[in-house]
Design an enzyme around this catalytic site. Structure first.
Site, PDB file in Angstrom:
ATOM      1  N   TYR A  76       0.855  -1.186   0.000  1.00 26.60           N
ATOM      2  CA  TYR A  76       0.000   0.000   0.000  1.00 26.60           C
ATOM      3  C   TYR A  76       0.892   1.237   0.000  1.00 26.60           C
ATOM      4  CZ  TYR A  76      -3.858   2.980   1.831  1.00 26.60           C
ATOM      5  OH  TYR A  76      -4.825   3.920   2.029  1.00 26.60           O
TER       6      TYR A  76
ATOM      7  N   TYR B 118      -9.767  -4.837   8.726  1.00 22.31           N
ATOM      8  CA  TYR B 118      -8.425  -4.345   9.030  1.00 22.31           C
ATOM      9  C   TYR B 118      -8.443  -3.099   9.912  1.00 22.31           C
ATOM     10  CZ  TYR B 118      -4.172  -1.712   8.412  1.00 22.31           C
ATOM     11  OH  TYR B 118      -3.064  -0.953   8.661  1.00 22.31           O
ATOM     12  N   HIS B 119      -9.223  -2.116   9.483  1.00 22.39           N
ATOM     13  CA  HIS B 119      -9.222  -0.836  10.189  1.00 22.39           C
ATOM     14  C   HIS B 119      -9.817  -0.949  11.581  1.00 22.39           C
ATOM     15  CE1 HIS B 119      -9.607  -0.507   5.830  1.00 22.39           C
ATOM     16  NE2 HIS B 119      -8.730   0.460   5.927  1.00 22.39           N
TER      17      HIS B 119
ATOM     18  N   LYS C 260      -8.722  17.151  17.271  1.00 26.39           N
ATOM     19  CA  LYS C 260      -8.209  16.672  15.996  1.00 26.39           C
ATOM     20  C   LYS C 260      -8.397  17.806  14.996  1.00 26.39           C
ATOM     21  CE  LYS C 260      -7.167  13.149  15.057  1.00 26.39           C
ATOM     22  NZ  LYS C 260      -5.807  12.544  15.165  1.00 26.39           N
TER      23      LYS C 260
ATOM     24  N   ASP D  43      -7.296  14.754   9.327  1.00 27.07           N
ATOM     25  CA  ASP D  43      -6.777  13.569  10.013  1.00 27.07           C
ATOM     26  C   ASP D  43      -7.884  12.883  10.810  1.00 27.07           C
ATOM     27  OD1 ASP D  43      -5.444  11.753  11.603  1.00 27.07           O
ATOM     28  OD2 ASP D  43      -4.385  13.265  12.791  1.00 27.07           O
TER      29      ASP D  43
ATOM     30  N   HIS E 245      -7.574   9.861  12.426  1.00 30.29           N
ATOM     31  CA  HIS E 245      -7.086   8.900  13.423  1.00 30.29           C
ATOM     32  C   HIS E 245      -7.566   9.361  14.790  1.00 30.29           C
ATOM     33  CE1 HIS E 245      -4.049   8.313  10.204  1.00 30.29           C
ATOM     34  NE2 HIS E 245      -4.013   7.077  10.638  1.00 30.29           N
TER      35      HIS E 245
HETATM   36  C1  B12 Z   1      -4.351   2.863  13.794  1.00 28.89           C
HETATM   37  C2  B12 Z   1      -3.917   3.546  12.540  1.00 28.89           C
HETATM   38  C3  B12 Z   1      -4.891   3.765  11.575  1.00 28.89           C
HETATM   39  C4  B12 Z   1      -6.348   3.394  11.753  1.00 28.89           C
HETATM   40  C5  B12 Z   1      -7.046   4.537  12.524  1.00 28.89           C
HETATM   41  C6  B12 Z   1      -8.172   4.114  13.406  1.00 28.89           C
HETATM   42  C7  B12 Z   1      -8.657   5.226  14.260  1.00 28.89           C
HETATM   43  N1  B12 Z   1      -9.953   5.399  14.308  1.00 28.89           N
HETATM   44  O1  B12 Z   1      -7.891   5.909  14.881  1.00 28.89           O
HETATM   45  C8  B12 Z   1      -6.780   3.260  10.290  1.00 28.89           C
HETATM   46  C9  B12 Z   1      -6.489   1.855   9.828  1.00 28.89           C
HETATM   47  C10 B12 Z   1      -8.244   3.580  10.000  1.00 28.89           C
HETATM   48  C11 B12 Z   1      -5.801   4.202   9.627  1.00 28.89           C
HETATM   49  C12 B12 Z   1      -6.043   4.819   8.434  1.00 28.89           C
HETATM   50  C13 B12 Z   1      -5.147   5.665   7.798  1.00 28.89           C
HETATM   51  N2  B12 Z   1      -3.870   5.888   8.166  1.00 28.89           N
HETATM   52 CO1  B12 Z   1      -3.112   5.274   9.822  1.00 28.89          CO
HETATM   53  N3  B12 Z   1      -2.182   4.584  11.284  1.00 28.89           N
HETATM   54  C14 B12 Z   1      -2.582   3.932  12.327  1.00 28.89           C
HETATM   55  C15 B12 Z   1      -1.350   3.532  13.183  1.00 28.89           C
HETATM   56  C16 B12 Z   1      -0.970   2.133  12.776  1.00 28.89           C
HETATM   57  C17 B12 Z   1      -1.518   3.569  14.680  1.00 28.89           C
HETATM   58  C18 B12 Z   1      -2.124   4.832  15.269  1.00 28.89           C
HETATM   59  C19 B12 Z   1      -2.775   4.537  16.603  1.00 28.89           C
HETATM   60  O2  B12 Z   1      -3.971   4.581  16.745  1.00 28.89           O
HETATM   61  N4  B12 Z   1      -1.975   4.160  17.607  1.00 28.89           N
HETATM   62  C20 B12 Z   1      -2.495   3.839  18.933  1.00 28.89           C
HETATM   63  C21 B12 Z   1      -2.784   5.134  19.687  1.00 28.89           C
HETATM   64  C22 B12 Z   1      -3.258   4.835  21.085  1.00 28.89           C
HETATM   65  O3  B12 Z   1      -1.551   5.817  19.730  1.00 28.89           O
HETATM   66  P1  B12 Z   1      -1.364   7.359  19.368  1.00 28.89           P
HETATM   67  O4  B12 Z   1      -2.479   7.890  18.583  1.00 28.89           O
HETATM   68  O5  B12 Z   1       0.001   7.537  18.865  1.00 28.89           O
HETATM   69  O6  B12 Z   1      -1.475   8.034  20.809  1.00 28.89           O
HETATM   70  C23 B12 Z   1      -0.510   7.856  21.821  1.00 28.89           C
HETATM   71  C24 B12 Z   1       0.545   8.949  21.818  1.00 28.89           C
HETATM   72  O7  B12 Z   1       0.871   9.422  20.547  1.00 28.89           O
HETATM   73  C25 B12 Z   1      -0.004   9.981  22.731  1.00 28.89           C
HETATM   74  N5  B12 Z   1      -1.005  10.913  22.245  1.00 28.89           N
HETATM   75  C26 B12 Z   1      -1.658  10.966  21.065  1.00 28.89           C
HETATM   76  N6  B12 Z   1      -2.545  11.963  21.062  1.00 28.89           N
HETATM   77  C27 B12 Z   1      -2.457  12.572  22.238  1.00 28.89           C
HETATM   78  C28 B12 Z   1      -3.141  13.647  22.759  1.00 28.89           C
HETATM   79  C29 B12 Z   1      -2.871  14.051  24.050  1.00 28.89           C
HETATM   80  C30 B12 Z   1      -3.681  15.142  24.603  1.00 28.89           C
HETATM   81  C31 B12 Z   1      -1.868  13.385  24.811  1.00 28.89           C
HETATM   82  C32 B12 Z   1      -1.552  13.789  26.181  1.00 28.89           C
HETATM   83  C33 B12 Z   1      -1.185  12.314  24.278  1.00 28.89           C
HETATM   84  C34 B12 Z   1      -1.489  11.917  23.005  1.00 28.89           C
HETATM   85  O8  B12 Z   1      -0.605   9.175  23.731  1.00 28.89           O
HETATM   86  C35 B12 Z   1      -1.217   8.030  23.140  1.00 28.89           C
HETATM   87  C36 B12 Z   1      -1.047   6.868  24.068  1.00 28.89           C
HETATM   88  O9  B12 Z   1       0.254   6.409  24.085  1.00 28.89           O
HETATM   89  C37 B12 Z   1      -0.305   4.585  12.704  1.00 28.89           C
HETATM   90  C38 B12 Z   1       1.133   4.133  12.792  1.00 28.89           C
HETATM   91  C39 B12 Z   1       1.586   3.948  14.209  1.00 28.89           C
HETATM   92  N7  B12 Z   1       2.056   2.788  14.568  1.00 28.89           N
HETATM   93  O10 B12 Z   1       1.480   4.860  15.008  1.00 28.89           O
HETATM   94  C40 B12 Z   1      -0.752   4.811  11.248  1.00 28.89           C
HETATM   95  C41 B12 Z   1      -0.519   6.161  10.587  1.00 28.89           C
HETATM   96  C42 B12 Z   1      -0.823   7.267  11.562  1.00 28.89           C
HETATM   97  N8  B12 Z   1      -1.498   6.167   9.506  1.00 28.89           N
HETATM   98  C43 B12 Z   1      -1.096   6.766   8.452  1.00 28.89           C
HETATM   99  C44 B12 Z   1      -1.875   6.954   7.269  1.00 28.89           C
HETATM  100  C45 B12 Z   1      -1.173   7.553   6.096  1.00 28.89           C
HETATM  101  C46 B12 Z   1      -3.225   6.603   7.225  1.00 28.89           C
HETATM  102  C47 B12 Z   1      -4.179   6.908   6.051  1.00 28.89           C
HETATM  103  C48 B12 Z   1      -4.202   8.382   5.746  1.00 28.89           C
HETATM  104  C49 B12 Z   1      -3.778   6.070   4.833  1.00 28.89           C
HETATM  105  C50 B12 Z   1      -4.443   6.499   3.574  1.00 28.89           C
HETATM  106  N9  B12 Z   1      -3.743   7.208   2.740  1.00 28.89           N
HETATM  107  O11 B12 Z   1      -5.556   6.152   3.344  1.00 28.89           O
HETATM  108  C51 B12 Z   1      -5.539   6.371   6.549  1.00 28.89           C
HETATM  109  C52 B12 Z   1      -6.615   7.440   6.718  1.00 28.89           C
HETATM  110  C53 B12 Z   1      -7.115   7.667   8.090  1.00 28.89           C
HETATM  111  C54 B12 Z   1      -7.773   8.975   8.378  1.00 28.89           C
HETATM  112  N10 B12 Z   1      -9.070   9.092   8.258  1.00 28.89           N
HETATM  113  O12 B12 Z   1      -7.112   9.919   8.735  1.00 28.89           O
HETATM  114  C55 B12 Z   1       0.340   7.225   8.571  1.00 28.89           C
HETATM  115  C56 B12 Z   1       0.493   8.739   8.701  1.00 28.89           C
HETATM  116  C57 B12 Z   1       1.753   9.199   7.994  1.00 28.89           C
HETATM  117  C58 B12 Z   1       2.448  10.369   8.556  1.00 28.89           C
HETATM  118  N11 B12 Z   1       2.104  10.896   9.721  1.00 28.89           N
HETATM  119  O13 B12 Z   1       3.360  10.814   7.931  1.00 28.89           O
HETATM  120  C59 B12 Z   1       0.843   6.390   9.798  1.00 28.89           C
HETATM  121  C60 B12 Z   1       1.893   7.077  10.640  1.00 28.89           C
HETATM  122  C61 B12 Z   1       1.392   5.054   9.260  1.00 28.89           C
HETATM  123  C62 B12 Z   1       2.528   5.226   8.292  1.00 28.89           C
HETATM  124  N12 B12 Z   1       3.767   5.280   8.739  1.00 28.89           N
HETATM  125  O14 B12 Z   1       2.308   5.314   7.111  1.00 28.89           O
HETATM  126  N13 B12 Z   1      -4.682   4.327  10.350  1.00 28.89           N
END
Ligand code: B12
Ligand SMILES: Nc1nc2c(ncn2[C@@H]2O[C@H](COP(=O)(O)OP(=O)(O)O)[C@@H](O)[C@H]2O)c(=O)[nH]1
Lengths: 320, 717
Positions: free
Chosen positions: B82, B236-237, B591, B595, B597
Site C-alpha cells: 500500500y 483491518y481498520h 483533531k 486527520d 485517526h
Molecule cells: C491505527 C492507525 C490507523 C487506523 C485509525 C483508526 C482510528 N480510528 O484511529 C486506520 C487503519 C483507520 C488508519 C487509516 C489511515 N492511516 Co493510519 N495509522 C494507524 C497507526 C498504525 C496507529 C495509530 C494509533 O492509533 N496508535 C495507537 C494510539 C493509542 O496511539 P497514538 O495515537 O500515537 O497516541 C498515543 C501517543 O501518541 C499519545 N497521544 C496521542 N494523542 C495525544 C493527545 C494528548 C492530549 C496526549 C496527552 C497524548 C497523546 O498518547 C497516546 C497513548 O500512548 C499509525 C502508525 C503507528 N504505529 O502509530 C498509522 C498512521 C498514523 N497512519 C497513516 C496513514 C497515512 C493513514 C491513512 C491516511 C492512509 C491512507 N492514505 O488512506 C488512513 C486514513 C485515516 C484517516 N481518516 O485519517 C500514517 C500517517 C503518515 C504520517 N504521519 O506521515 C501512519 C503514521 C502510518 C505510516 N507510517 O504510514 N490508520
C-alpha cells in the site's frame, strides 16, 4: 471592574473567564464573582433564555444545531450553555457537546460553553443562572440552556429560563398517557421533530395528539400551549419556532407573566441556595463530630436501635 | 476419550502440574477476545464442532482450508504494498521502482483531501495535501499516476470510500484514455463505507445515501467490469482502531451481509455480484489467533452466503487481502518492527491470504522511505523464496489447537453477528454508534494493559533501548505539493469546456434525487475534467455532509488501575489542584484538519477523565481557528492536539495564531501527541508547544506531566 467592561464589550475571553469565576468553588473567586454579578445586573441586556429538553434520540442536538444556525443566519447572537451530566464516579468528565454543534460553534456570533455537572445539579445550575446573566450583559439575544436527559434536571432547567421547550419525536403520542399535569407546567412549547420524508404523517398525528391532550390539561387562566412541527434535518419550521417564542414572550410581558416567572424563579433559587448553604454547613458539622461511626458501632452491637441513634445524632448536630 | 489416551493424558497432567506447581484447570490464559487458551490441546478438542468440519479439503466446503485447491503451491500470494504520497508524478515513480523490485500488484493510498472529497485548493485542507497519500484532483492526475503502467495487465487496488464515485470514475476514464476498455480493468475498490463510520472516518455523506452509492458501484462493476472486485469488506481498520479479533471478524462479516442486501435490493441476483466481493483483514501479533481468524472467516462466510441462496460456488468463497498490523509497531527501538512484521506476515500466510501488505519499520514515525519500503517488501520475498511455506497447502490443518481456535472464534463471532442481525443489521447498529463504542472500549483496555505493564511491548514498557537510533524519514513538503496541484487545477479549469462541465455536474445533482446509478453521470463529468471536489459537492447538495456525534466510553481505563499507586498519585494531584483552583484541570482534546485517526485522542480523553480531568472533546476535522474559539469559550487550561497524519507543522502554528487573535493574552498551553518525527520536535517547541507525547507514551505519566505543566503555568500568573 475591568472584567465587567470587557464583558459588556463582548470580549470572548473575558466572558469565558467570568463564567469560570461563577462556577468556581474557590472562596476568593466567589467573592469576585458576586461583585461582578452585582455590577452586571445593573446593566441588563435583552436576552431571552430558552430551555430545551427531551428524551435522547428525538433529535435534540440536531435541532439545536439547526435552529441555532437559523438564528445566527437571521443575525441574532446566540449563547449556549450546555449542562453535561456525564460526570463519573471519579469526578472527571468528558464534555462532548462540541461534537454535536459543529456548524454553529464555528460562527463568530455564537458563544458555546459546556459545564460538567459533577453529579450535583443544584450547585452547578446556580452557576448556569449566573452565566446567563453574563451572556445577557454581553449582548447575546438568545441564551439556550440545554440539559441532557429528563427528570430532575428538567425541573432545574425550567427554573433558569423564560421559555421552556420540550422536543419530542413522531410516534411519541403513545407516551401521552405518561404525560402528567406536571410537565405541561414546565413546557411552553412542544416541538415535534422529524417532520420529514416517511415520518411526516406520523409527526402530524403526534402533533394533533399532543394538542388535544394539552388542551385537556389546560388550566383556565393559562395560555394555549403551542405544538409545532419541525424537521431539524431539513431545517423546516424554524421560522415558526422563533415566531412562537417571540409571541409567547411578548404576551407574557404584556400580562406580567414574564416578570412573575422571573420572580418565582428567584424565590426558587434563593430557597435552593439557602438550603444548600445550610446543608453543607450541617454536613461539615456532622462529619467533624464523628457521631456516625461512633453510633453505628453501638447499633451494630445492639446497644441501641437505629432510630435512637438517628435521633441522638440529629439533636447533637443541631444543638448550638 | 479412549482409555489409553486418557491414561496418557492423566500422566501428562500430573507432570504438568508438578513442573508448573499449578492446577491444570487454573492454567488457562485469557485472550483479548475472552477465549481461554489451554496449555495443551488434544484430539478431544476436535469434537462437537458446529462450524469447522475437520475432514474438509482446500477449495471445498466450507472453505476453511482455503479458497483454492492448490493455493500457494500453484501461485504464491500477491505482494501488494500500500503506497502513495505527494503528487501523482512522484507516486508513479515510486510504483514503477517497486514493480521492478518484485512487487506484483499496486495498492493506491490517496491523501486525506481526496478521501474526503476536497480539491487541493480548498481552505479546509491546507495542512493535508499529499501528506498521507497521493493527491488526486482530476483524471489528469490519475493518468499520471498510472503512466507507463499498463492497466490491462496490472491489478490495482484503491483504498477509497468517501469519494469513491469520482475516484473510480477517474480510474475508468484513465484506463479508457490509455486505450484499455473498462471490462479489462482488474483490481479492487475498497468501497466499504460502514467501517468508515465506525473507525476510518473518511466518510462524506450520511449513512443512507452512502449505502446507496456502495450498491451503485456493486451494480455497475458486476455489469461492466467483470475482472474488478466491487468492494473490499474491511475488518483491518477495526483491529487497527482497537477491536479484538472476534469484534473484527463479526463486524466485518455483518457489514458484508449488509452490502449483500443492498445489492440485492437493486434487483441483482446474489450470484451476479457475490463472486466479486472481497475482504481485508489485519494480522496482529497474536500468532495463532490470526491464523484461526482467516480460517474462521472463510468458514462463516460460506455459511452466510449459502443462507442468502447463493448457487455459484464462487459466491461462497471468501477471498482476502491482509495487512500486518501497524498499531503493533512502535516508535521506540524501531528495528524491532522488522521482526514483528515478519511473524505477522507468516501468520497471514499460514492463514491462507490471497495478497499481503507488510509494514515498514518506520511505521510509527512517518510514511516509509525507499529503504524501509524495500525491507518490508523483502520480508515477503524471503517468505516466498527461502522458507518453503508455499509448498504445502494449509499446513496447520489438523492441529488440535488451531482447529479448536478456529471453531471458538467462529462461535463467538457468530453470536455477535446474530445479535446485530436481531437488532436490524449493521447500518442501524453503526448509526446508533454501538460498534464504534465497543471498539473504543477494547482499545482502551489494550492501552491500560500496556500502560500497566501487564502486556509487554519490547522496547516500550520493558527491555528499553538505552540508545534510541535516529532514523531517516520521508519528508513531504505539503506546501510545494499544494502549489503544484493548484497550478494543475487552474490549468485544467482554463482549458476545459466550462459549460459542458456545469451541465454534467447539474445532471449528477439531479441524478442523486432519483434512483439513477450515479457512476454513469459521474464518469461523464470526470471525462469533461470536472474535479473530485466538484463532483463531491454536486452530490453534497442533495445528500449533505455527515457530522459524527461522538460518544465516549468511561471508567474502562480507571477500572484497570484500581489501587494503582501511580494512578492514585495523579488523582490526588488533581484533587489538590481543584482545591487550589476552584475547579478541575480542564483540557480540550482536538483533531485538526482531515486527520481521522481518533483512537489515540479518544483513549487519552477517556483515561484523563477517569483520572479526574474535565475533558472537552472536539469533533473531527476542526480548523485551528475553530479550536481556538472552543478553547477560549470554555476557558480550558490546556489544549491537547492529537495529530497523526503529518499536518502538525502547518496546523499547530495556525492554532497558536488563532488563540492570540481572540485573546492576545491567552494563557492556554498547548501540547501535542501522536506521530511526530523527532526531527520536528524543535520546530514545535519553537512554536511554544509545551510538551510532546509520541507513540507509546504512558498515559498516566503523560497526565502527570500535563497537570504539572498546567500548575506551573498558573503559578506564573
Ligand atoms: C491505527 C492507525 C490507523 C487506523 C485509525 C483508526 C482510528 N480510528 O484511529 C486506520 C487503519 C483507520 C488508519 C487509516 C489511515 N492511516 Co493510519 N495509522 C494507524 C497507526 C498504525 C496507529 C495509530 C494509533 O492509533 N496508535 C495507537 C494510539 C493509542 O496511539 P497514538 O495515537 O500515537 O497516541 C498515543 C501517543 O501518541 C499519545 N497521544 C496521542 N494523542 C495525544 C493527545 C494528548 C492530549 C496526549 C496527552 C497524548 C497523546 O498518547 C497516546 C497513548 O500512548 C499509525 C502508525 C503507528 N504505529 O502509530 C498509522 C498512521 C498514523 N497512519 C497513516 C496513514 C497515512 C493513514 C491513512 C491516511 C492512509 C491512507 N492514505 O488512506 C488512513 C486514513 C485515516 C484517516 N481518516 O485519517 C500514517 C500517517 C503518515 C504520517 N504521519 O506521515 C501512519 C503514521 C502510518 C505510516 N507510517 O504510514 N490508520
Ligand atoms: N428524519 C429525521 N431524523 C432526525 C431529525 N433530527 C434528528 N434526526 C435523527 O435522529 C437521531 C438522533 O438525533 P440526535 O440529535 O442525536 O438526538 P438527541 O439524542 O435528542 O440529541 C439521529 O440519527 C438524527 O439523524 C429530523 O429532523 N428528521
Amino acid at each position: 471592574m475591568e472584567l465587567v467592561d470587557k464583558i459588556i464589550k463582548g470580549e470572548r475571553a473575558a466572558i469565558a473567564k467570568a463564567i469560570t469565576l461563577v462556577e468556581s468553588s474557590k472562596d476568593s473567586d466567589q467573592q469576585i464573582s458576586r461583585q461582578m454579578i452585582s455590577e452586571l445586573i445593573k446593566k441588563p441586556g435583552k436576552s431571552i433564555r430558552v430551555g430545551f429538553s427531551g428524551p435522547p434520540g428525538v433529535g435534540k442536538s440536531t435541532f439545536i444545531e439547526s435552529f441555532g444556525s437559523y438564528l445566527v443566519s437571521q443575525n441574532y447572537k446566540l449563547g449556549i450553555l450546555a449542562i453535561d451530566p456525564s460526570s463519573q464516579i471519579t469526578g472527571g468528565s468528558i464534555l462532548g457537546d462540541k461534537t454535536r454543534m459543529v456548524e454553529i460553534s464555528k460562527n463568530p456570533n455564537t458563544f458555546i460553553r459546556s459545564t460538567p455537572s459533577r453529579g450535583t445539579l443544584g450547585g452547578i445550575s446556580m452557576g448556569t443562572r449566573e452565566a446567563s446573566i453574563i451572556l445577557d450583559a454581553a449582548g447575546y439575544d438568545f441564551i439556550f440552556i440545554e440539559t441532557v436527559g429528563v427528570g430532575q434536571s428538567e425541573i432545574v432547567a425550567s427554573n433558569l429560563v423564560d421559555i421552556f421547550t420540550l422536543i419530542v419525536g413522531p410516534g411519541s403520542g403513545d407516551e401521552l398517557q405518561g404525560i402528567k399535569k406536571g410537565i405541561t407546567e414546565y413546557a411552553d412549547i412542544f416541538i415535534v421533530n422529524k417532520n420529514d420524508g416517511e415520518l411526516k404523517m406520523e409527526a402530524s398525528k403526534t402533533a394533533a395528539d399532543y394538542k388535544s391532550a394539552l388542551s385537556y390539561y389546560k388550566k383556565l387562566d393559562e395560555l394555549e400551549k403551542q405544538v409545532l412541527l419541525v424537521s431539524a434535518i431539513e431545517q423546516t419550521g424554524m421560522e415558526d419556532v422563533i415566531k412562537t417564542i417571540n409571541q409567547i414572550i411578548d404576551q407574557n410581558k404584556l400580562k406580567g407573566i414574564f416578570d412573575e416567572r422571573r420572580a418565582d424563579q428567584l424565590e426558587y433559587w434563593i430557597e435552593e441556595e439557602v438550603k444548600h448553604i445550610i446543608a453543607s454547613d450541617i454536613t461539615k458539622r456532622l462529619i467533624s463530630k464523628g457521631n456516625i461511626p461512633k453510633y453505628s458501632k453501638k447499633v451494630m452491637k445492639n446497644e441501641m436501635s437505629m432510630y435512637e441513634a438517628v435521633e441522638t445524632i440529629t439533636n447533637d448536630t443541631l444543638k448550638q | 476419550m479412549n482409555n489409553k489416551l486418557n491414561n496418557g493424558f492423566n500422566t501428562w497432567q500430573k507432570s504438568f502440574e508438578k513442573e508448573t506447581k499449578k492446577n491444570f484447570s487454573d492454567s488457562k490464559s485469557e485472550t483479548d477476545e475472552g477465549i481461554d487458551i489451554k496449555p495443551v490441546y488434544t484430539k478431544d478438542d476436535l469434537e462437537n464442532f458446529s462450524f469447522v468440519e475437520s475432514n474438509s479439503l482446500p477449495g471445498q466446503w466450507p472453505y476453511t482450508r482455503g479458497p483454492k485447491a492448490s493455493m500457494y503451491t500453484n501461485r504464491p500470494w500477491t505482494i501488494r504494498q500500500y503506497a502513495g504520497f505527494s503528487t501523482a508524478e512522484e507516486s508513479n515513480e515510486f510504483y514503477k521502482k517497486n514493480l521492478e523490485s518484485g512487487q506484483k500488484g499496486l495498492s493506491v493510498a490517496f491523501d486525506l483531501p481526496t478521501h474526503r472529497g476536497y480539491d487541493s485548493d480548498d481552505d479546509l485542507v491546507m495542512g493535508d495535501v499529499g501528506k498521507a497519500g497521493v493527491a488526486i484532483d482530476t483524471v489528469e492526475d490519475m493518468k499520471i499516476l498510472f503512466n507507463n503502467i499498463p492497466l490491462d495487465q496490472m491489478s490495482v487496488s484503491m483504498t477509497m470510500n468517501g469519494a469513491v464515485l469520482p475516484v473510480l470514475a477517474s480510474f475508468i476514464v484513465a484506463g479508457e484514455e490509455q486505450g484499455v476498455d473498462r471490462s479489462l480493468l482488474s483490481g479492487t475498490i475498497q468501497n466499504d463505507i460502514l467501517k468508515e463510520f465506525m473507525v476510518r472516518n473518511t466518510y462524506i455523506y450520511p449513512p443512507e445515501p452512502s449505502m446507496k452509492i456502495v450498491a451503485d458501484i456493486i451494480e455497475f462493476t458486476s455489469k461492466e467490469m467483470p475482472k474488478f472486485n466491487s468492494i473490499s469488506i474491511s475488518g483491518y481498520h477495526m483491529q487497527e482502531a482497537g477491536a479484538d479479533n472476534v469484534l473484527e471478524l463479526a463486524y466485518t462479516l455483518a457489514d458484508g451481509m449488509e452490502y449483500v442486501r443492498a445489492a440485492i435490493s437493486k434487483g441483482l441476483d446474489v450470484d451476479d455480484f457475490a463472486p466479486r466481493l472481497s475482504f481485508f483483514f489485519a494480522i496482529g501479533t497474536d500468532f495463532f489467533m490470526e491464523i484461526a481468524k482467516l480460517r474462521a472467516a472463510r468458514t462463516l462466510w460460506a455459511k452466510i452466503m449459502k443462507d442468502f441462496g447463493a448457487k455459484n460456488e464462487r459466491s461462497l468463497i471468501l477471498r482476502t487481502h491482509c495487512q500486518t498490523s501497524g498499531v503493533s509497531l512502535t516508535e521506540k527501538d524501531p528495528y524491532n518492527n522488522i521482526i514483528r512484521t515478519s511473524y505477522e506476515a507468516l501468520s497471514a500466510i499460514l492463514g491462507g491470504t490471497q495478497s499481503l501488505h507488510t509494514n515498514s519499520f518506520d511505521e510509527a514515525i512517518a510514511l516509509p522511505t525507499d529503504e524501509s519500503a524495500r525491507i518490508a517488501r523483502n520480508t515477503q520475498l524471503i517468505l516466498q523464496n527461502e522458507t518453503g511455506v508455499t509448498k504445502t497447502v494449509d499446513p496447520l490443518a489438523g492441529s488440535y489447537f488451531v482447529e479448536n481456535l478456529t471453531e471458538e472464534l467462529s462461535k463467538k463471532a457468530w453470536d455477535i453477528i446474530t445479535e446485530i442481525e436481531e437488532l436490524g443489521g449493521m447500518t442501524k447498529a453503526v448509526k446508533a454508534g454501538i460498534p464504534k463504542l465497543k471498539i473504543e472500549e477494547s482499545a482502551t483496555k489494550k492501552q491500560a494493559k500496556v500502560d500497566s505493564g501487564s502486556r509487554v511491548v519490547v522496547g516500550v514498557n520493558k527491555y528499553k533501548n538505552p540508545k534510541e537510533p535516529l532514523v531517516d524519514v520521508r519528508v513531504i513538503d505539503n506546501n510545494r505539493v499544494r502549489d503544484d496541484q493548484i497550478k494543475k487545477i487552474q490549468a485544467i479549469k482554463e482549458s476545459r469546456d466550462t459549460k459542458a462541465v456545469d451541465k454534467a455536474l447539474t445532471n449528477l445533482t439531479n441524478a442523486a434525487k432519483d434512483e439513477t446509478n450515479l457512476l454513469i453521470p459521474c464518469i461523464e463529468a470526470i471525462k469533461l475534467r470536472a474535479t473530485v471536489g466538484e463532483v463531491s459537492k454536486a452530490l453534497e447538495q442533495v445528500y449533505g455532509r455527515h457530522f459524527a456525534k461522538s460518544l465516549s466510553v468511561s471508567g474502562v481505563y480507571g477500572k484497570h488501575f484500581e489501587g494503582d499507586k501511580e494512578f492514585m498519585k495523579v488523582e490526588s494531584k488533581i484533587k489538590e489542584f481543584e482545591n487550589v483552583n476552584g475547579r478541575r484541570p480542564r483540557v480540550l482534546v482536538v483533531k485538526m484538519g482531515q486527520d481521522g485517526h481518533d483512537r489515540g485522542a479518544k483513549i487519552v480523553a477517556t483515561s484523563f477523565a477517569d483520572m479526574g480531568f474535565d475533558v472537552d472533546m472536539g469533533p473531527l476535522f476542526q480548523s485551528p481557528k475553530d479550536v481556538a474559539k472552543d478553547a477560549i469559550e470554555n476557558d480550558v487550561h490546556a489544549i491537547g492536539v492529537s495529530t497523526l497524519a503529518a499536518g502538525h507543522k502547518t496546523l499547530v502554528p495556525e492554532l497558536m495564531k488563532g488563540l492570540k487573535e481572540i485573546d492576545p493574552k491567552s494563557k492556554i498551553i498547548v501540547f501535542v501527541g501522536g506521530i511526530i518525527p523527532e526531527q520536528d520536535y524543535e520546530f514545535l517547541y519553537e512554536n511554544n508547544v509545551s510538551a510532546i507525547f509520541g507513540p507509546g507514551s504512558n498515559i498516566i505519566e503523560s497526565a502527570e506531566k500535563v497537570i504539572d505543566l498546567i500548575s506551573d503555568n498558573l503559578s506564573k500568573e
